[in-house]
Design a protein around this motif. Structure first.
Motif, mmCIF file in Angstrom:
data_model
loop_
_atom_site.group_PDB
_atom_site.id
_atom_site.type_symbol
_atom_site.label_atom_id
_atom_site.label_comp_id
_atom_site.label_asym_id
_atom_site.label_seq_id
_atom_site.Cartn_x
_atom_site.Cartn_y
_atom_site.Cartn_z
ATOM 1 N N GLN A 93 0.834 -1.192 0.000
ATOM 2 C CA GLN A 93 0.000 0.000 0.000
ATOM 3 C C GLN A 93 0.870 1.245 0.000
ATOM 4 O O GLN A 93 2.037 1.221 0.390
ATOM 5 C CB GLN A 93 -0.954 -0.029 1.195
ATOM 6 C CG GLN A 93 -1.914 -1.204 1.129
ATOM 7 C CD GLN A 93 -2.965 -1.212 2.220
ATOM 8 O OE1 GLN A 93 -2.911 -0.447 3.169
ATOM 9 N NE2 GLN A 93 -3.948 -2.094 2.083
ATOM 10 N N TRP A 94 0.306 2.337 -0.446
ATOM 11 C CA TRP A 94 1.075 3.554 -0.691
ATOM 12 C C TRP A 94 1.850 4.054 0.524
ATOM 13 O O TRP A 94 3.022 4.446 0.390
ATOM 14 C CB TRP A 94 0.162 4.642 -1.249
ATOM 15 C CG TRP A 94 -0.331 4.330 -2.633
ATOM 16 C CD1 TRP A 94 -1.536 3.800 -2.975
ATOM 17 C CD2 TRP A 94 0.397 4.495 -3.860
ATOM 18 N NE1 TRP A 94 -1.614 3.624 -4.337
ATOM 19 C CE2 TRP A 94 -0.448 4.047 -4.906
ATOM 20 C CE3 TRP A 94 1.658 4.980 -4.183
ATOM 21 C CZ2 TRP A 94 -0.063 4.081 -6.242
ATOM 22 C CZ3 TRP A 94 2.063 5.007 -5.508
ATOM 23 C CH2 TRP A 94 1.201 4.560 -6.523
ATOM 24 N N PRO A 95 1.270 4.083 1.735
ATOM 25 C CA PRO A 95 2.054 4.569 2.874
ATOM 26 C C PRO A 95 3.325 3.757 3.119
ATOM 27 O O PRO A 95 4.372 4.332 3.456
ATOM 28 C CB PRO A 95 1.076 4.439 4.049
ATOM 29 C CG PRO A 95 -0.273 4.560 3.419
ATOM 30 C CD PRO A 95 -0.143 3.830 2.117
ATOM 31 N N LYS A 96 3.246 2.431 2.974
ATOM 32 C CA LYS A 96 4.437 1.611 3.201
ATOM 33 C C LYS A 96 5.492 1.882 2.137
ATOM 34 O O LYS A 96 6.698 1.934 2.444
ATOM 35 C CB LYS A 96 4.079 0.126 3.216
ATOM 36 C CG LYS A 96 5.269 -0.770 3.529
ATOM 37 C CD LYS A 96 4.880 -2.217 3.772
ATOM 38 C CE LYS A 96 6.114 -3.043 4.141
ATOM 39 N NZ LYS A 96 5.768 -4.452 4.470
ATOM 40 N N LEU A 97 5.076 2.066 0.891
ATOM 41 C CA LEU A 97 6.036 2.376 -0.167
ATOM 42 C C LEU A 97 6.711 3.715 0.094
ATOM 43 O O LEU A 97 7.936 3.847 -0.031
ATOM 44 C CB LEU A 97 5.321 2.390 -1.525
ATOM 45 C CG LEU A 97 6.156 2.880 -2.722
ATOM 46 C CD1 LEU A 97 7.423 2.059 -2.881
ATOM 47 C CD2 LEU A 97 5.326 2.853 -3.995
ATOM 48 N N ILE A 98 5.914 4.727 0.464
ATOM 49 C CA ILE A 98 6.494 6.046 0.736
ATOM 50 C C ILE A 98 7.439 5.966 1.936
ATOM 51 O O ILE A 98 8.540 6.536 1.916
ATOM 52 C CB ILE A 98 5.368 7.071 0.957
ATOM 53 C CG1 ILE A 98 4.624 7.322 -0.354
ATOM 54 C CG2 ILE A 98 5.933 8.389 1.502
ATOM 55 C CD1 ILE A 98 3.389 8.188 -0.207
ATOM 56 N N ASP A 99 7.033 5.259 2.992
ATOM 57 C CA ASP A 99 7.898 5.105 4.159
ATOM 58 C C ASP A 99 9.221 4.450 3.781
ATOM 59 O O ASP A 99 10.293 4.849 4.268
ATOM 60 C CB ASP A 99 7.199 4.264 5.237
ATOM 61 C CG ASP A 99 6.081 5.019 5.937
ATOM 62 O OD1 ASP A 99 5.999 6.257 5.779
ATOM 63 O OD2 ASP A 99 5.277 4.360 6.634
ATOM 64 N N TYR A 100 9.147 3.425 2.928
ATOM 65 C CA TYR A 100 10.367 2.749 2.486
ATOM 66 C C TYR A 100 11.301 3.717 1.769
ATOM 67 O O TYR A 100 12.510 3.752 2.036
ATOM 68 C CB TYR A 100 10.022 1.578 1.565
ATOM 69 C CG TYR A 100 11.232 0.957 0.898
ATOM 70 C CD1 TYR A 100 11.943 -0.061 1.514
ATOM 71 C CD2 TYR A 100 11.665 1.412 -0.344
ATOM 72 C CE1 TYR A 100 13.073 -0.623 0.912
ATOM 73 C CE2 TYR A 100 12.781 0.861 -0.961
ATOM 74 C CZ TYR A 100 13.486 -0.148 -0.324
ATOM 75 O OH TYR A 100 14.597 -0.679 -0.924
ATOM 76 N N LEU A 101 10.747 4.498 0.861
ATOM 77 C CA LEU A 101 11.577 5.433 0.091
ATOM 78 C C LEU A 101 12.208 6.484 0.996
ATOM 79 O O LEU A 101 13.386 6.830 0.849
ATOM 80 C CB LEU A 101 10.741 6.092 -0.996
ATOM 81 C CG LEU A 101 10.339 5.191 -2.167
ATOM 82 C CD1 LEU A 101 9.299 5.875 -3.040
ATOM 83 C CD2 LEU A 101 11.561 4.810 -2.995
ATOM 84 N N GLU A 103 12.842 6.264 4.267
ATOM 85 C CA GLU A 103 13.825 5.649 5.159
ATOM 86 C C GLU A 103 15.089 5.235 4.406
ATOM 87 O O GLU A 103 16.218 5.444 4.883
ATOM 88 C CB GLU A 103 13.202 4.430 5.843
ATOM 89 C CG GLU A 103 14.138 3.674 6.779
ATOM 90 C CD GLU A 103 14.587 4.501 7.974
ATOM 91 O OE1 GLU A 103 15.665 4.186 8.525
ATOM 92 O OE2 GLU A 103 13.876 5.456 8.344
ATOM 93 N N THR A 104 14.911 4.653 3.227
ATOM 94 C CA THR A 104 16.060 4.154 2.453
ATOM 95 C C THR A 104 16.954 5.286 1.973
ATOM 96 O O THR A 104 18.168 5.102 1.818
ATOM 97 C CB THR A 104 15.561 3.331 1.244
ATOM 98 O OG1 THR A 104 14.736 2.270 1.712
ATOM 99 C CG2 THR A 104 16.726 2.760 0.455
ATOM 100 N N GLN A 105 16.386 6.461 1.766
ATOM 101 C CA GLN A 105 17.141 7.569 1.179
ATOM 102 C C GLN A 105 17.461 8.677 2.178
ATOM 103 O O GLN A 105 17.926 9.757 1.790
ATOM 104 C CB GLN A 105 16.357 8.174 0.012
ATOM 105 C CG GLN A 105 16.013 7.184 -1.084
ATOM 106 C CD GLN A 105 15.167 7.820 -2.175
ATOM 107 O OE1 GLN A 105 15.657 8.149 -3.251
ATOM 108 N NE2 GLN A 105 13.881 8.006 -1.896
ATOM 109 N N LYS A 106 17.244 8.432 3.457
ATOM 110 C CA LYS A 106 17.360 9.502 4.453
ATOM 111 C C LYS A 106 18.768 10.077 4.561
ATOM 112 O O LYS A 106 18.939 11.229 4.987
ATOM 113 C CB LYS A 106 16.889 9.008 5.814
ATOM 114 C CG LYS A 106 17.728 7.895 6.416
ATOM 115 C CD LYS A 106 17.136 7.425 7.743
ATOM 116 C CE LYS A 106 17.964 6.296 8.350
ATOM 117 N NZ LYS A 106 17.364 5.823 9.623
ATOM 118 N N ASP A 107 19.771 9.317 4.173
ATOM 119 C CA ASP A 107 21.153 9.810 4.262
ATOM 120 C C ASP A 107 21.635 10.424 2.956
ATOM 121 O O ASP A 107 22.782 10.891 2.881
ATOM 122 C CB ASP A 107 22.090 8.667 4.679
ATOM 123 C CG ASP A 107 21.791 8.155 6.087
ATOM 124 O OD1 ASP A 107 21.388 8.980 6.929
ATOM 125 O OD2 ASP A 107 21.943 6.942 6.322
#
Length: 484
Positions: A93-101, A103-107
């Motif tokens: 679902q969209w919230p999980k995809l956005i959260d992944y992106l 978190e994965t790119q936070k640095d």
């Protein structure tokens, strides 16, 4: 889940699609999908497919079908940070995809981060597979429907075979699956084309519909990326379907700070606005307008600004608070007209609503560009898209009143060279279907070509199969099942 007990499912929003299914199978892999399809074929059973369960036309449910629930199929399979392509399982679902992106790119610096291009508005917890199956759209000012953001997908068909579908490979099937409502197989995975992540500034003003087309054009010329117009629903006011909140978002420098705290509506605020939208529409519009005007100049991330609060089962508490003694919910329709015809269309709709006591509680206008990918394309030209939420009492008379309104709105759109969205209901007449979707009969033929045993079915499909006189091997009741 055992098929010996009665299993009834329903859509989340309208809650008008109570459907008895034979079994619910929660799949978590391509192998699990394959096994379910093969087992269904061995027992001559039909399959329906559900994700977030928000579609209101019963596209995700079929009476006595095996219901494949994709909610556990929610992994990110691959993310290429160089090309901006991300492959996800279709149940995510969209919230999980956005959260992944995030978190994965936070640095990573903002200039190297990726974001989704768009998602449907109003509700977040829809699956990517479901959003693609109805070919949803967001509030992009220059965007096409969601299929345009898809690089390719994998589909498990009625034979249990895993197929890759794209504009180059199985191209016809690619166009049929996007906006094909789950009738050609189970989408296992989707490769989405991401966009560079941006910081956006919200600019808000209060305008009228006669100025809206020009205002949209100016915002596009000025480089704004997203926007919509949310109009007054107070039929007693001169503002009704005329004056509204025009909110658009423009890119700002990557170095612009994102504040930790900003003005936003909490869940309790939304609850109160939902109540006022039914009980005191003038106050609802006033409070909504004051809030949005106070947020002009706020900075948002281009992905996070697309998320919103959706209150599950909000109408149960609302019905009790309103004291009507009757169950109700909102049914939605989305009507498309050429942008130059929008003001005239809304004038006629305004007159109809007042003359026929139509209880509209929310409405918004967005833009769409021409869809060149899907077979059952609804965006046949650059349209203005108007969404109407009608409060509907769950009685035969209440439902028919909304259905008549929707058919009248479709006629108004047709008279102006427009159309409507198939996802939200199945109240259109055959004549309206054939006018708005002249390829619909061919769509049904291709469905049977790719799935000759009609393994994948829904009550939505059965409704139109019967409407077009294609026959069926078994009678299915479309009547709602009332659970006491």
């Amino acid at each position: 889940m055992s098929s010996e007990s009665t299993i009834v499912v329903n859509d989340i929003h309208s809650q008008l699609n109570n459907t008895r299914v034979a079994e619910i199978v929660k799949v978590d892999s391509a192998d699990a999908i394959h096994e379910t399809i093969i087992r269904a074929a061995e027992h001559n059973q039909s399959i329906s497919i559900a994700g977030g369960r928000h579609a209101m036309g019963c596209q995700q449910f079929g009476t006595d079908t095996i219901l494949i629930d994709t909610i556990q199929m929610n992994r990110v399979l691959k993310f290429d940070k160089t090309t901006g392509l991300i492959e996800v399982e279709a149940g995510i679902q969209w919230p999980k995809l956005i959260d992944y992106l995030v978190e994965t790119q936070k640095d990573l610096p903002w200039s190297e981060q990726w974001s989704i291009a768009q998602k449907q508005t109003g509700a977040d917890r829809l699956s990517i597979g479901g959003s693609l199956s109805c070919n949803a759209h967001g509030r992009g000012l220059k965007m096409k429907p969601l299929i345009s953001d898809v690089e390719s997908l994998t589909l498990i068909n009625a034979d249990g075979k895993l197929l890759t579908c794209s504009r180059e490979e199985n191209a016809e099937l690619f166009g049929l699956v996007g906006g094909g409502y789950g009738l050609f197989g189970v989408i296992y995975s989707v490769i989405l084309r991401l966009l560079p992540r941006r910081k956006l500034e919200r600019i808000v003003e209060l305008i009228t519909v006669d100025k809206l087309q020009e205002a949209f054009q100016q915002r596009i010329q000025d480089g704004f990326l997203y926007g919509d117009f949310q109009f007054s629903t107070d039929e007693k006011s001169d503002d009704f379907l005329y004056r509204g909140v025009f909110s658009c978002y423009r890119p700002v420098d990557f170095n612009t700070p994102l504040p930790d705290v900003q003005k936003e509506l909490t869940e309790s605020h939304w609850n109160e606005l939902f109540y006022l939208s039914h009980a005191d529409k003038a106050m609802a519009f006033r409070q909504y307008t004051e809030y949005y005007l106070s947020t002009t100049g706020q900075i948002y991330a281009s992905d996070l600004h697309q998320l919103s609060i959706y209150l599950d089962d909000y109408h149960h508490e609302l019905d009790h608070r309103l004291g009507t003694g009757e169950q109700a919910s909102e049914i939605i329709t989305e009507i498309y007209v050429p942008r130059s015809a929008l003001a005239d269309f809304l004038t006629e709709a305004r007159e109809y609503f007042r003359a026929n006591n139509v209880n509209m509680v929310y409405g918004t206008i967005r833009l769409i560009e021409t869809d060149t990918d899907s077979f059952l394309a609804w965006a046949k030209q650059p349209y203005a898209c108007t969404i109407f939420n009608l409060n509907t009492t769950h009685t035969p008379a209440g439902i028919e009143h909304s259905a008549n309104t929707f058919r009248s709105l479709i006629d108004m759109a047709i008279a102006r060279g427009g159309s409507y969205f198939l996802t939200y209901h199945k109240y259109a007449t055959r004549s309206q279907i054939e006018t708005c979707y002249p390829q619909f009969a061919e769509f049904l033929r291709l469905k049977r070509l790719y799935d000759p045993q009609e393994r994948f079915q829904s009550n939505w499909y059965r409704h139109y199969r019967n409407m077009f006189g294609l026959g069926e091997t078994k009678e299915y009741s479309l009547d709602s099942i009332v659970i006491v």
